[in-house]
Scaffold this motif. Structure first.
Motif, mmCIF file in Angstrom:
data_model
loop_
_atom_site.group_PDB
_atom_site.id
_atom_site.type_symbol
_atom_site.label_atom_id
_atom_site.label_comp_id
_atom_site.label_asym_id
_atom_site.label_seq_id
_atom_site.Cartn_x
_atom_site.Cartn_y
_atom_site.Cartn_z
ATOM 1 N N ASP A 1 7.806 1.295 -6.539
ATOM 2 C CA ASP A 1 7.644 0.148 -5.645
ATOM 3 C C ASP A 1 7.612 0.582 -4.171
ATOM 4 O O ASP A 1 7.367 -0.246 -3.298
ATOM 5 C CB ASP A 1 8.793 -0.850 -5.832
ATOM 6 C CG ASP A 1 8.781 -1.497 -7.207
ATOM 7 O OD1 ASP A 1 9.876 -1.642 -7.786
ATOM 8 O OD2 ASP A 1 7.687 -1.861 -7.689
ATOM 9 N N THR A 2 7.862 1.848 -3.917
ATOM 10 C CA THR A 2 7.833 2.359 -2.552
ATOM 11 C C THR A 2 6.441 2.186 -1.944
ATOM 12 O O THR A 2 5.444 2.626 -2.526
ATOM 13 C CB THR A 2 8.223 3.845 -2.525
ATOM 14 O OG1 THR A 2 9.588 3.973 -2.938
ATOM 15 C CG2 THR A 2 8.047 4.428 -1.130
ATOM 16 N N ALA A 3 6.381 1.508 -0.796
ATOM 17 C CA ALA A 3 5.100 1.231 -0.155
ATOM 18 C C ALA A 3 5.348 0.502 1.158
ATOM 19 O O ALA A 3 6.462 0.033 1.433
ATOM 20 C CB ALA A 3 4.219 0.365 -1.051
ATOM 21 N N ASP A 4 4.297 0.404 1.936
ATOM 22 C CA ASP A 4 4.287 -0.541 3.048
ATOM 23 C C ASP A 4 3.912 -1.907 2.487
ATOM 24 O O ASP A 4 2.904 -2.022 1.779
ATOM 25 C CB ASP A 4 3.270 -0.116 4.107
ATOM 26 C CG ASP A 4 3.720 1.086 4.915
ATOM 27 O OD1 ASP A 4 2.988 2.087 4.954
ATOM 28 O OD2 ASP A 4 4.820 1.007 5.489
ATOM 29 N N TYR A 5 4.704 -2.906 2.813
ATOM 30 C CA TYR A 5 4.461 -4.264 2.314
ATOM 31 C C TYR A 5 3.918 -5.114 3.464
ATOM 32 O O TYR A 5 4.528 -5.176 4.542
ATOM 33 C CB TYR A 5 5.753 -4.866 1.760
ATOM 34 C CG TYR A 5 6.092 -4.331 0.393
ATOM 35 C CD1 TYR A 5 6.512 -3.016 0.229
ATOM 36 C CD2 TYR A 5 5.962 -5.122 -0.745
ATOM 37 C CE1 TYR A 5 6.803 -2.507 -1.027
ATOM 38 C CE2 TYR A 5 6.257 -4.631 -2.004
ATOM 39 C CZ TYR A 5 6.674 -3.319 -2.136
ATOM 40 O OH TYR A 5 6.958 -2.819 -3.400
ATOM 41 N N TYR A 6 2.792 -5.761 3.200
ATOM 42 C CA TYR A 6 2.099 -6.547 4.205
ATOM 43 C C TYR A 6 2.097 -8.021 3.835
ATOM 44 O O TYR A 6 1.768 -8.384 2.700
ATOM 45 C CB TYR A 6 0.657 -6.072 4.354
ATOM 46 C CG TYR A 6 0.518 -4.670 4.864
ATOM 47 C CD1 TYR A 6 0.485 -3.592 3.991
ATOM 48 C CD2 TYR A 6 0.451 -4.418 6.231
ATOM 49 C CE1 TYR A 6 0.373 -2.290 4.448
ATOM 50 C CE2 TYR A 6 0.327 -3.123 6.707
ATOM 51 C CZ TYR A 6 0.291 -2.066 5.807
ATOM 52 O OH TYR A 6 0.182 -0.784 6.280
ATOM 53 N N CYS A 7 2.434 -8.840 4.805
ATOM 54 C CA CYS A 7 2.335 -10.279 4.637
ATOM 55 C C CYS A 7 0.889 -10.709 4.852
ATOM 56 O O CYS A 7 0.208 -10.202 5.757
ATOM 57 C CB CYS A 7 3.245 -10.969 5.633
ATOM 58 S SG CYS A 7 3.264 -12.776 5.514
ATOM 59 N N ASN A 8 0.453 -11.637 4.032
ATOM 60 C CA ASN A 8 -0.915 -12.152 4.116
ATOM 61 C C ASN A 8 -0.874 -13.672 4.189
ATOM 62 O O ASN A 8 -0.089 -14.316 3.496
ATOM 63 C CB ASN A 8 -1.709 -11.716 2.887
ATOM 64 C CG ASN A 8 -3.043 -12.425 2.760
ATOM 65 O OD1 ASN A 8 -3.161 -13.458 2.096
ATOM 66 N ND2 ASN A 8 -4.058 -11.879 3.394
ATOM 67 N N GLN B 1 0.843 -1.182 0.000
ATOM 68 C CA GLN B 1 0.000 0.000 0.000
ATOM 69 C C GLN B 1 0.879 1.233 0.000
ATOM 70 O O GLN B 1 1.640 1.459 0.951
ATOM 71 C CB GLN B 1 -0.938 0.023 1.202
ATOM 72 C CG GLN B 1 -1.951 1.141 1.157
ATOM 73 C CD GLN B 1 -3.057 0.948 2.178
ATOM 74 O OE1 GLN B 1 -2.924 0.189 3.137
ATOM 75 N NE2 GLN B 1 -4.173 1.646 1.975
ATOM 76 N N ALA B 2 0.794 1.984 -1.071
ATOM 77 C CA ALA B 2 1.524 3.240 -1.188
ATOM 78 C C ALA B 2 0.659 4.372 -0.623
ATOM 79 O O ALA B 2 -0.563 4.250 -0.558
ATOM 80 C CB ALA B 2 1.865 3.511 -2.646
ATOM 81 N N PRO B 3 1.272 5.467 -0.219
ATOM 82 C CA PRO B 3 0.501 6.598 0.340
ATOM 83 C C PRO B 3 -0.593 7.061 -0.619
ATOM 84 O O PRO B 3 -0.337 7.287 -1.806
ATOM 85 C CB PRO B 3 1.563 7.677 0.526
ATOM 86 C CG PRO B 3 2.835 6.929 0.712
ATOM 87 C CD PRO B 3 2.718 5.723 -0.187
ATOM 88 N N THR C 1 5.939 -3.815 6.602
ATOM 89 C CA THR C 1 7.325 -3.347 6.612
ATOM 90 C C THR C 1 7.489 -2.367 5.461
ATOM 91 O O THR C 1 6.983 -2.596 4.351
ATOM 92 C CB THR C 1 8.309 -4.527 6.500
ATOM 93 O OG1 THR C 1 9.654 -4.050 6.634
ATOM 94 C CG2 THR C 1 8.183 -5.273 5.180
ATOM 95 N N LEU C 2 8.155 -1.259 5.742
ATOM 96 C CA LEU C 2 8.260 -0.181 4.765
ATOM 97 C C LEU C 2 9.433 -0.418 3.811
ATOM 98 O O LEU C 2 10.554 -0.679 4.255
ATOM 99 C CB LEU C 2 8.428 1.161 5.476
ATOM 100 C CG LEU C 2 8.599 2.392 4.591
ATOM 101 C CD1 LEU C 2 7.365 2.607 3.715
ATOM 102 C CD2 LEU C 2 8.881 3.622 5.447
ATOM 103 N N VAL C 3 9.141 -0.302 2.531
ATOM 104 C CA VAL C 3 10.168 -0.342 1.487
ATOM 105 C C VAL C 3 10.183 1.017 0.805
ATOM 106 O O VAL C 3 9.149 1.474 0.311
ATOM 107 C CB VAL C 3 9.879 -1.448 0.459
ATOM 108 C CG1 VAL C 3 10.839 -1.349 -0.720
ATOM 109 C CG2 VAL C 3 9.976 -2.817 1.118
ATOM 110 N N THR C 4 11.347 1.650 0.800
ATOM 111 C CA THR C 4 11.502 2.949 0.161
ATOM 112 C C THR C 4 12.582 2.840 -0.904
ATOM 113 O O THR C 4 13.711 2.437 -0.611
ATOM 114 C CB THR C 4 11.890 4.034 1.168
ATOM 115 O OG1 THR C 4 10.912 4.091 2.207
ATOM 116 C CG2 THR C 4 11.972 5.394 0.485
#
Length: 117
Positions: A89-96, A39-41, A111-114
């Motif tokens: 690709d910058t976003a918060d990445y969530y495990c599901n 999820q990106a801002p 976890t945030l990827v920038t």
């Protein structure tokens, strides 16, 4: 109940690589598919990649050829190897994690990827 804990996010330059990990704990026997959303801002959460218990994978078109999802069922862990990263690709990445049967979803905290240009 299932708990999911992500790790591996951070800051990377465009063109670089990162590997995300997600460890499941609790009632892990109930998990079928595991995967990653982001999820990106200002945007909705979107699917990045999923992998079934047997190893069948599914990727978003935007990451095909760059990202690879894998899992180690013995370790209750799913990985996301991200190559050729782009600023978008910058976003918060969530495990599901999704259970067998009813398909109940569990989520990690993210976890945030920038990716810098």
């Amino acid at each position: 109940q299932v708990q999911l804990a992500e790790s591996g996010g951070g800051l990377v330059q465009a063109g670089g690589s990162l590997r995300l990990s997600c460890v499941a704990s609790g009632s892990t026997f109930s998990l079928n598919a595991m995967g990653w959303y982001r999820q990106a801002p200002g945007k909705q959460r979107e699917l990045v990649a999923m992998i079934s218990y047997s190893g069948v994978t599914n990727y978003a078109d935007s990451v095909k050829g760059r990202f690879t999802i894998s899992r180690d069922n013995a370790k209750n862990t799913v990985y996301l190897l991200m190559n050729s990263l782009k600023p978008e690709d910058t976003a918060d990445y969530y495990c599901n994690g999704r259970t067998w049967g009813y398909g109940m979803d569990y989520w990690g905290k993210g976890t945030l990827v920038t990716v810098s240009s």
